[in-house]
Design a protein around this motif. Structure first.
Motif, PDB file in Angstrom:
ATOM      1  N   GLU A   1       6.253  58.511   7.021  1.00 44.98           N
ATOM      2  CA  GLU A   1       5.551  58.032   8.219  1.00 44.98           C
ATOM      3  C   GLU A   1       4.452  57.032   7.843  1.00 44.98           C
ATOM      4  O   GLU A   1       4.256  56.023   8.531  1.00 44.98           O
ATOM      5  CB  GLU A   1       4.938  59.213   8.968  1.00 44.98           C
ATOM      6  N   LEU A   2       3.750  57.336   6.774  1.00 45.56           N
ATOM      7  CA  LEU A   2       2.664  56.460   6.312  1.00 45.56           C
ATOM      8  C   LEU A   2       3.216  55.091   5.926  1.00 45.56           C
ATOM      9  O   LEU A   2       2.638  54.048   6.268  1.00 45.56           O
ATOM     10  CB  LEU A   2       1.949  57.113   5.132  1.00 45.56           C
ATOM     11  N   GLY A   3       4.334  55.096   5.209  1.00 42.42           N
ATOM     12  CA  GLY A   3       4.965  53.842   4.815  1.00 42.42           C
ATOM     13  C   GLY A   3       5.401  53.020   6.014  1.00 42.42           C
ATOM     14  O   GLY A   3       5.196  51.796   6.068  1.00 42.42           O
ATOM     15  N   GLU A   4       5.994  53.678   7.016  1.00 45.60           N
ATOM     16  CA  GLU A   4       6.438  52.972   8.218  1.00 45.60           C
ATOM     17  C   GLU A   4       5.255  52.429   9.008  1.00 45.60           C
ATOM     18  O   GLU A   4       5.320  51.332   9.577  1.00 45.60           O
ATOM     19  CB  GLU A   4       7.270  53.912   9.098  1.00 45.60           C
ATOM     20  N   LEU A   5       4.145  53.183   9.048  1.00 44.53           N
ATOM     21  CA  LEU A   5       2.935  52.712   9.726  1.00 44.53           C
ATOM     22  C   LEU A   5       2.418  51.447   9.071  1.00 44.53           C
ATOM     23  O   LEU A   5       2.057  50.478   9.750  1.00 44.53           O
ATOM     24  CB  LEU A   5       1.867  53.806   9.713  1.00 44.53           C
ATOM     25  N   CYS A   6       2.379  51.442   7.747  1.00 42.94           N
ATOM     26  CA  CYS A   6       1.892  50.264   7.016  1.00 42.94           C
ATOM     27  C   CYS A   6       2.769  49.049   7.289  1.00 42.94           C
ATOM     28  O   CYS A   6       2.269  47.940   7.502  1.00 42.94           O
ATOM     29  CB  CYS A   6       1.847  50.558   5.513  1.00 42.94           C
TER      30      CYS A   6
END
Length: 454
Positions: A253-258
């Motif tokens: 999720e963090l990667g997709e947010l970035c």
């Protein structure tokens, strides 16, 4: 230099000096207003609580008002003249076979320039405070480069801010309000409403409390988490269910947010540089930023502490090619952090004299290193009483750059800024630059006299 703008308030004696640069942290806020009553600083406007104290402390009772010499057999100090202190210091440095020069991070680039020339003249080692804070960042940048930008670009463009291993609420109090989260920029007209903030830290710091996303990474597992993030960005499977205390799904999720943002900024601090992995942590952080640039615009900036530690690295680099831990003992510049850094040299007892300026190793170095420092001939230049001045052989007071003296400093994004003079120094107190100039010329004379006798 005369103040650029001085407007009188209702009182006849009060003046407001505007556009003042704060010489405390690497943010170098340049919008301060200093309220003076004659030559006395009575208040500040726009400064954080630490910056306010920096200006107020210039005129408190903790200043050193005269050069001092410590008795070898006791902790007692005797007041001496500048002429005596400079001569004594020059004798110490000229006779030393391998003197250590340390500090430099809270003085001007002009003083740093002369200081490095003095170190070269003495065949000594010169090191700044980066060796115990962001030295690993420099090593990583030398290895893989660094995609950087200015704080002005952050303010105007960044819609994603990541604070990793740092706590600007306490260390850089105005950083968030001036440059990263709250200010309204050209492409971020609504300020914090146009930005997403991520804080990665083992502790729920005051900065973390203001974040949209808090990532409680396990202590010392920054490298593993960054590696997992890079794996997620590539669309590959993360083998472990939990990495660095963070569930696999959360990392994805963090990667997709970035990837969903237009302009991201990774600010990193000593929580990354001085934990397990050190420069390898920064190496992979830079690689993460490079990966992000395949999807969006992304940069990183180190959260530098002392207001001119960046400047010290810049000056050392253009003078001799190396940013810290620079060794002139062979007659030319060498660089080997871990061998030629100040704390390592003191810990191994390899220097026979030491010169400290614009820093306080006595408050930060291991006791064993400072015990050795106290046993050898030492010189310390500082406006205030510190743990380091208390164990030095010769102590010389100096003016405060950015308060009582002009000087150039580099902000944490390596933008040079001219610090201004807003008040006169106590009568008779010399600047760092003048003390170093006099020392340099006297040591050169002593070296020449010694050379002529052989």
């Amino acid at each position: 230099m005369e103040a650029k703008t001085q407007t009188k308030t209702e009182s006849k004696n009060l003046q407001v000096v505007t556009d003042v640069v704060c010489p405390f942290c690497g943010t170098l806020c340049d919008d301060l207003k200093i309220i003076k009553d004659g030559n006395t600083i009575v208040d500040t406007m726009n400064a954080c609580v630490i910056g306010n104290e920096k200006f107020k402390s210039a005129q408190d009772g903790h200043r050193i008002m005269t050069p001092l010499e410590r008795d070898d057999n006791s902790a007692e100090f005797t007041p001496v003249s500048y002429d005596y202190a400079i001569e004594k210091a020059a004798q110490i440095l000229a006779k030393a076979k391998r003197p250590l020069f340390y500090g430099w991070s809270s003085t001007s680039c002009e003083a740093q320039e002369v200081g490095n020339e003095l170190a070269e003249l003495c065949g000594g080692v010169t090191d700044n405070t980066a060796s115990v804070c962001h030295g690993p960042s420099v090593l990583a940048i030398q290895t893989v480069g660094a995609p950087c930008c200015t704080l002005g670009e952050v303010k105007n463009r960044a819609d994603l801010i990541i604070y990793w291993g740092c706590n600007p609420v306490h260390a850089h109090p105005r950083h968030m309000s001036r440059y990263s989260i709250y200010p309204r920029g050209f492409f971020t007209e609504r300020g914090f409403k146009d930005r997403t903030t991520i804080v990665v830290d083992p502790r729920p710091t005051d900065t973390a409390k203001q974040a949209d996303v808090y990532v409680p990474v396990e202590q010392g597992k920054d490298y593993e988490l960054l590696d997992a993030l890079r794996t997620a960005l590539r669309g590959e499977k993360i083998e472990q269910e939990v990495v660095g205390g963070i569930p696999r799904e959360k990392i994805v999720e963090l990667g997709e947010l970035c990837k969903s943002k237009k302009f991201g900024l990774l600010f990193f601090g000593m929580g990354v540089t001085q934990t397990t992995g050190k420069h390898r942590n920064i190496d992979i952080a830079i690689s993460f930023v490079a990966d992000m640039n395949k999807y969006t615009k992304f940069n990183l900036i180190a959260m530098r502490g002392h207001y001119n530690v960046s400047g010290s690295g810049q000056v050392m680099s253009w003078q001799s090619g190396f940013p810290f831990a620079m060794d002139f003992s062979r007659g030319y510049a060498r660089y080997n952090p871990g061998e030629t850094a100040a704390n390592d040299i003191l810990a191994r007892g390899e220097c026979d004299a030491a010169f400290v300026i614009a820093s306080d190793p006595g408050a930060h170095f291991p006791v064993s290193s400072m015990k050795y420092y106290a046993r050898i001939p030492t010189v310390c230049i500082d406006p205030h009483y510190t743990p380091t001045t208390g164990v030095s052989s010769i102590v010389m007071p100096s003016t405060i750059v950015g308060v009582e003296e002009e000087g150039t400093a580099y902000r944490m994004d390596n933008v040079p800024i001219r610090c201004r003079k807003v008040a006169d120094a106590p009568e008779g107190i010399l600047s760092d630059h003048e003390i170093l100039e006099r020392l340099y010329h006297r040591v050169k004379e002593l070296k020449g006299e010694a050379g002529g006798q052989h």
